[in-house]
Design a protein around this motif. Structure first.
Motif, short mmCIF file in Angstrom:
data_model
loop_
_atom_site.label_atom_id
_atom_site.label_comp_id
_atom_site.label_asym_id
_atom_site.label_seq_id
_atom_site.Cartn_x
_atom_site.Cartn_y
_atom_site.Cartn_z
N ALA A 171 7.65 76.70 52.82
CA ALA A 171 7.72 78.31 52.76
C ALA A 171 6.47 78.61 51.68
O ALA A 171 5.74 77.96 50.66
N THR A 201 7.62 80.67 59.28
CA THR A 201 7.58 81.97 58.37
C THR A 201 7.53 83.42 59.04
O THR A 201 6.59 83.51 59.95
N THR A 229 10.51 84.82 63.52
CA THR A 229 9.34 84.12 62.98
C THR A 229 8.17 85.01 63.50
O THR A 229 8.46 86.04 64.05
#
Length: 275
Positions: A171, A201, A229
Motif C-alpha cells: 500500500a 490501490t 481499484t
C-alpha cells in the motif's frame, strides 16, 4: 545475468501458505489470490483478448512478491498464448530461495506454473536476472533492487515495449517509494502505443500521478471485495515498441546479418537471444 550484491530476505509471517510482510505490515495478496489477480490486473486491462492481436506481448510489474501474478498469467497464456510473452518484474525485497520453494511446493497443485517457476528462481542478488521457458513462450526479466534504477536502465536502452503495467507494491502509505510521482512518470516513456496500467490501490495521489504522466484513468468497481481499484490507458502516441535488450542496437545493425566474435557464455547467450 547479474553481478550485484546479496539482498536480505524479507521477514514473513505465515498463515498456512499465505505470507505477510512483517516489515510492511501488509499482505502480499488476498486469500483468493488467483481470482484477485484476474479481477484487478487482467480483466480491467482486457486480457487475454489484447494479446491475440500481436505475436509479442509485454507485461511489466512493480512488485514481484510471491510471483502470484506471473503464475496466474502463465495459466491463461498456456491455454491461449501467442508467440512470446515478455514479463518484466521489479522487486526490492525478493523472497529467499527457501521461502520461494515453500511457496511453490504449496501452490503448484492449484497453479501448475509454480512447478516450473520453482526451478528458475534466480539468486537474490541485485540486478537483472533473465530466464526463459520456451515451452510456455515466456521470456522473464526479473530485477532485484531499486525500481528507479531498473527503469532508468530500461530508459537508457531506448526500451518502449510495455503493453500492460501491473502496479502491485504494498500500500502507498506503507511503501511510498514505489508510488512517487517521479517513478510513475517513467511508465509512459517505456510503454507501447495503447498500453494499459492496472493497480490494486485506488489512492487519489496515485490516480493523479498516472493521469499527469499520460494515462486516461478510471475507477473500477470491485465490490464486494473492496470498493474500487484503478485502471488506465495511455493517451499519448508512442513510437513502435522494441524488444528488451535490442533497442540500442537497432540503429547500428543492418538487416544483412550480425557477426558475434567469441563463443563463451556471453557470445552464446547473445546468439541465442538474437536468433
Amino acid at each position: 545475468m547479474s553481478s550485484g550484491t546479496p539482498l536480505a530476505a524479507p521477514r514473513l509471517r505465515w498463515d498456512g501458505d499465505q505470507p505477510r510482510a512483517a516489515d510492511f505490515n501488509d499482505i502480499y495478496h488476498a486469500a483468493d489470490g488467483a481470482a484477485e489477480t484476474r479481477r484487478v490486473f487482467m480483466a480491467p486491462a482486457d486480457l487475454p483478448r489484447r494479446w491475440h492481436a500481436t505475436d509479442r506481448f509485454t507485461v511489466a510489474e512493480l512488485g514481484f512478491g510471491t510471483g502470484l501474478n506471473l503464475a496466474v498469467l502463465l495459466e491463461a497464456w498456456r491455454a491461449q498464448r501467442g508467440d512470446m510473452l515478455q514479463y518484466i518484474s521489479i522487486e526490492r525485497h525478493p523472497l529467499s530461495h527457501a521461502q520461494w520453494q515453500r511457496l511453490c511446493s504449496a501452490r503448484q497443485h492449484a497453479l501448475p506454473a509454480y512447478a516450473q517457476l520453482a526451478g528458475i528462481y534466480p539468486p537474490t542478488v541485485s540486478g537483472w536476472h533473465h530466464r526463459r521457458l520456451p515451452e510456455l513462450g515466456l521470456s522473464l526479466h526479473l530485477y532485484f533492487g531499486d525500481a528507479t534504477q531498473a527503469m532508468g536502465e530500461l530508459e537508457a536502452q531506448g526500451f518502449r515495449a510495455v503493453d500492460a503495467w501491473w502496479l502491485d507494491g504494498f500500500a502507498p502509505d506503507l511503501n511510498p517509494d514505489l508510488w512517487t510521482p517521479e517513478l510513475l512518470a517513467r511508465l509512459a516513456p517505456l510503454s507501447a502505443p495503447g498500453a494499459t496500467v492496472t493497480t490494486f490501490t485506488a489512492a487519489g495521489r496515485v490516480r493523479r500521478a498516472l493521469s499527469e504522466s499520460g494515462f486516461e484513468m478510471r475507477r473500477v468497481d470491485q465490490r464486494p471485495h473492496k470498493r474500487e481499484t484503478l485502471a488506465g490507458v495511455l493517451r499519448a502516441h508512442r513510437p513502435a515498441p522494441l524488444p528488451i535488450g535490442l533497442a540500442a542496437a537497432r540503429q547500428r545493425v543492418e538487416s544483412d546479418g550480425i557477426t558475434i566474435v567469441g563463443a563463451g557464455i556471453a557470445g552464446a547467450s547473445l546468439a541465442f537471444v538474437l536468433a
